[in-house]
Design a protein around this motif. Structure first.
Motif, PDB file in Angstrom:
ATOM      1  N   LEU A  64      33.434   8.187  19.416  1.00  0.00           N
ATOM      2  CA  LEU A  64      34.163   9.325  18.858  1.00  0.00           C
ATOM      3  C   LEU A  64      33.993  10.565  19.732  1.00  0.00           C
ATOM      4  O   LEU A  64      34.957  11.283  20.003  1.00  0.00           O
ATOM      5  CB  LEU A  64      33.701   9.592  17.424  1.00  0.00           C
ATOM      6  CG  LEU A  64      34.499  10.615  16.632  1.00  0.00           C
ATOM      7  CD1 LEU A  64      35.986  10.268  16.595  1.00  0.00           C
ATOM      8  CD2 LEU A  64      33.946  10.722  15.214  1.00  0.00           C
ATOM      9  N   TYR A  65      32.778  10.787  20.220  1.00  0.00           N
ATOM     10  CA  TYR A  65      32.528  11.941  21.085  1.00  0.00           C
ATOM     11  C   TYR A  65      33.347  11.839  22.374  1.00  0.00           C
ATOM     12  O   TYR A  65      33.959  12.826  22.807  1.00  0.00           O
ATOM     13  CB  TYR A  65      31.037  12.060  21.405  1.00  0.00           C
ATOM     14  CG  TYR A  65      30.703  13.281  22.215  1.00  0.00           C
ATOM     15  CD1 TYR A  65      30.627  14.532  21.613  1.00  0.00           C
ATOM     16  CD2 TYR A  65      30.472  13.212  23.584  1.00  0.00           C
ATOM     17  CE1 TYR A  65      30.329  15.672  22.346  1.00  0.00           C
ATOM     18  CE2 TYR A  65      30.178  14.334  24.325  1.00  0.00           C
ATOM     19  CZ  TYR A  65      30.107  15.559  23.700  1.00  0.00           C
ATOM     20  OH  TYR A  65      29.823  16.679  24.437  1.00  0.00           O
ATOM     21  N   ALA A  66      33.381  10.667  22.964  1.00  0.00           N
ATOM     22  CA  ALA A  66      34.148  10.483  24.201  1.00  0.00           C
ATOM     23  C   ALA A  66      35.633  10.758  23.970  1.00  0.00           C
ATOM     24  O   ALA A  66      36.299  11.352  24.817  1.00  0.00           O
ATOM     25  CB  ALA A  66      33.938   9.073  24.747  1.00  0.00           C
ATOM     26  N   ALA A  67      36.145  10.351  22.833  1.00  0.00           N
ATOM     27  CA  ALA A  67      37.559  10.598  22.537  1.00  0.00           C
ATOM     28  C   ALA A  67      37.815  12.081  22.251  1.00  0.00           C
ATOM     29  O   ALA A  67      38.806  12.643  22.719  1.00  0.00           O
ATOM     30  CB  ALA A  67      37.998   9.744  21.355  1.00  0.00           C
ATOM     31  N   LEU A  68      36.922  12.716  21.504  1.00  0.00           N
ATOM     32  CA  LEU A  68      37.107  14.135  21.178  1.00  0.00           C
ATOM     33  C   LEU A  68      36.977  15.034  22.404  1.00  0.00           C
ATOM     34  O   LEU A  68      37.574  16.103  22.458  1.00  0.00           O
ATOM     35  CB  LEU A  68      36.111  14.566  20.097  1.00  0.00           C
ATOM     36  CG  LEU A  68      36.406  14.056  18.696  1.00  0.00           C
ATOM     37  CD1 LEU A  68      35.220  14.303  17.775  1.00  0.00           C
ATOM     38  CD2 LEU A  68      37.679  14.684  18.133  1.00  0.00           C
ATOM     39  N   THR A  69      36.191  14.612  23.369  1.00  0.00           N
ATOM     40  CA  THR A  69      36.012  15.407  24.592  1.00  0.00           C
ATOM     41  C   THR A  69      36.929  14.934  25.715  1.00  0.00           C
ATOM     42  O   THR A  69      36.809  15.405  26.846  1.00  0.00           O
ATOM     43  CB  THR A  69      34.549  15.362  25.061  1.00  0.00           C
ATOM     44  OG1 THR A  69      34.177  14.006  25.306  1.00  0.00           O
ATOM     45  CG2 THR A  69      33.620  16.006  24.042  1.00  0.00           C
ATOM     46  N   GLU A  70      37.814  14.012  25.376  1.00  0.00           N
ATOM     47  CA  GLU A  70      38.823  13.493  26.297  1.00  0.00           C
ATOM     48  C   GLU A  70      38.236  12.740  27.493  1.00  0.00           C
ATOM     49  O   GLU A  70      38.852  12.657  28.544  1.00  0.00           O
ATOM     50  CB  GLU A  70      39.774  14.599  26.738  1.00  0.00           C
ATOM     51  CG  GLU A  70      40.520  15.203  25.574  1.00  0.00           C
ATOM     52  CD  GLU A  70      41.476  16.307  25.965  1.00  0.00           C
ATOM     53  OE1 GLU A  70      41.379  16.849  27.090  1.00  0.00           O
ATOM     54  OE2 GLU A  70      42.333  16.633  25.136  1.00  0.00           O
ATOM     55  N   GLU A  71      37.024  12.208  27.320  1.00  0.00           N
ATOM     56  CA  GLU A  71      36.456  11.343  28.355  1.00  0.00           C
ATOM     57  C   GLU A  71      37.168  10.002  28.384  1.00  0.00           C
ATOM     58  O   GLU A  71      37.200   9.341  29.415  1.00  0.00           O
ATOM     59  CB  GLU A  71      34.961  11.135  28.115  1.00  0.00           C
ATOM     60  CG  GLU A  71      34.136  12.380  28.346  1.00  0.00           C
ATOM     61  CD  GLU A  71      32.663  12.156  28.024  1.00  0.00           C
ATOM     62  OE1 GLU A  71      32.189  11.008  28.149  1.00  0.00           O
ATOM     63  OE2 GLU A  71      32.006  13.128  27.648  1.00  0.00           O
ATOM     64  N   LYS A  72      37.686   9.596  27.229  1.00  0.00           N
ATOM     65  CA  LYS A  72      38.483   8.372  27.140  1.00  0.00           C
ATOM     66  C   LYS A  72      39.473   8.561  25.999  1.00  0.00           C
ATOM     67  O   LYS A  72      39.234   9.361  25.094  1.00  0.00           O
ATOM     68  CB  LYS A  72      37.621   7.140  26.952  1.00  0.00           C
ATOM     69  CG  LYS A  72      36.929   7.026  25.622  1.00  0.00           C
ATOM     70  CD  LYS A  72      36.159   5.725  25.524  1.00  0.00           C
ATOM     71  CE  LYS A  72      35.685   5.495  24.102  1.00  0.00           C
ATOM     72  NZ  LYS A  72      35.013   4.229  23.942  1.00  0.00           N
ATOM     73  N   PRO A  73      40.584   7.853  26.035  1.00  0.00           N
ATOM     74  CA  PRO A  73      41.569   8.011  24.956  1.00  0.00           C
ATOM     75  C   PRO A  73      41.032   7.457  23.639  1.00  0.00           C
ATOM     76  O   PRO A  73      40.241   6.511  23.641  1.00  0.00           O
ATOM     77  CB  PRO A  73      42.773   7.209  25.444  1.00  0.00           C
ATOM     78  CG  PRO A  73      42.278   6.335  26.526  1.00  0.00           C
ATOM     79  CD  PRO A  73      41.012   6.927  27.065  1.00  0.00           C
ATOM     80  N   PRO A  74      41.470   8.039  22.529  1.00  0.00           N
ATOM     81  CA  PRO A  74      41.006   7.531  21.235  1.00  0.00           C
ATOM     82  C   PRO A  74      41.605   6.156  20.953  1.00  0.00           C
ATOM     83  O   PRO A  74      42.714   5.843  21.379  1.00  0.00           O
ATOM     84  CB  PRO A  74      41.527   8.564  20.239  1.00  0.00           C
ATOM     85  CG  PRO A  74      42.694   9.190  20.915  1.00  0.00           C
ATOM     86  CD  PRO A  74      42.384   9.158  22.388  1.00  0.00           C
ATOM     87  N   ALA A  75      40.858   5.355  20.251  1.00  0.00           N
ATOM     88  CA  ALA A  75      41.364   4.051  19.818  1.00  0.00           C
ATOM     89  C   ALA A  75      42.516   4.290  18.846  1.00  0.00           C
ATOM     90  O   ALA A  75      42.477   5.244  18.054  1.00  0.00           O
ATOM     91  CB  ALA A  75      40.264   3.252  19.142  1.00  0.00           C
ATOM     92  N   PRO A  76      43.532   3.469  18.894  1.00  0.00           N
ATOM     93  CA  PRO A  76      44.680   3.654  17.984  1.00  0.00           C
ATOM     94  C   PRO A  76      44.284   3.692  16.507  1.00  0.00           C
ATOM     95  O   PRO A  76      44.941   4.352  15.713  1.00  0.00           O
ATOM     96  CB  PRO A  76      45.562   2.441  18.280  1.00  0.00           C
ATOM     97  CG  PRO A  76      45.176   2.002  19.645  1.00  0.00           C
ATOM     98  CD  PRO A  76      43.719   2.347  19.803  1.00  0.00           C
ATOM     99  N   ALA A  77      43.197   3.018  16.165  1.00  0.00           N
ATOM    100  CA  ALA A  77      42.767   2.974  14.763  1.00  0.00           C
ATOM    101  C   ALA A  77      42.377   4.345  14.219  1.00  0.00           C
ATOM    102  O   ALA A  77      42.451   4.575  13.021  1.00  0.00           O
ATOM    103  CB  ALA A  77      41.600   2.006  14.612  1.00  0.00           C
TER     104      ALA A  77
END
Length: 96
Positions: A64-77
């Protein structure tokens, strides 16, 4: 900031539990992101948004942190309107 600045008074039990869980994630960075968001928004979230936030807090902190900080795209779920609100809220606050 070391914890919630919002009282849980006036919240239903579901929102009280969610507020607590947002501040007790396991990593300090996620406590600050989700806890601050919950402090500001928990009372105004619709029931559907509360359900969505309950699902989001089940995502492991590193993902979740990686997605919120744009290190990786969020999972579609868990990509969606509430995720975008949290990400925008994070951008206006502390650099976590």
């Amino acid at each position: 900031m070391t914890g919630s600045t919002r009282s849980s008074g006036g919240l239903d039990d579901r929102r009280k539990r969610l507020l607590f869980r947002c501040w007790h994630r396991g990593t300090r960075e996620m406590d600050l992101i989700l806890g601050r968001f919950a402090d500001a928004e928990i009372a105004s979230l619709s029931d559907g948004e509360v359900t969505e936030l309950e699902r989001l807090i089940e995502v492991p902190d590193p993902d979740l942190y990686a997605a919120l900080t744009e290190e990786k795209p969020p999972a579609p779920a868990y990509a969606g309107a509430l995720f975008d609100r949290i990400k925008a809220f994070r951008a206006t606050g502390l650099d976590v």
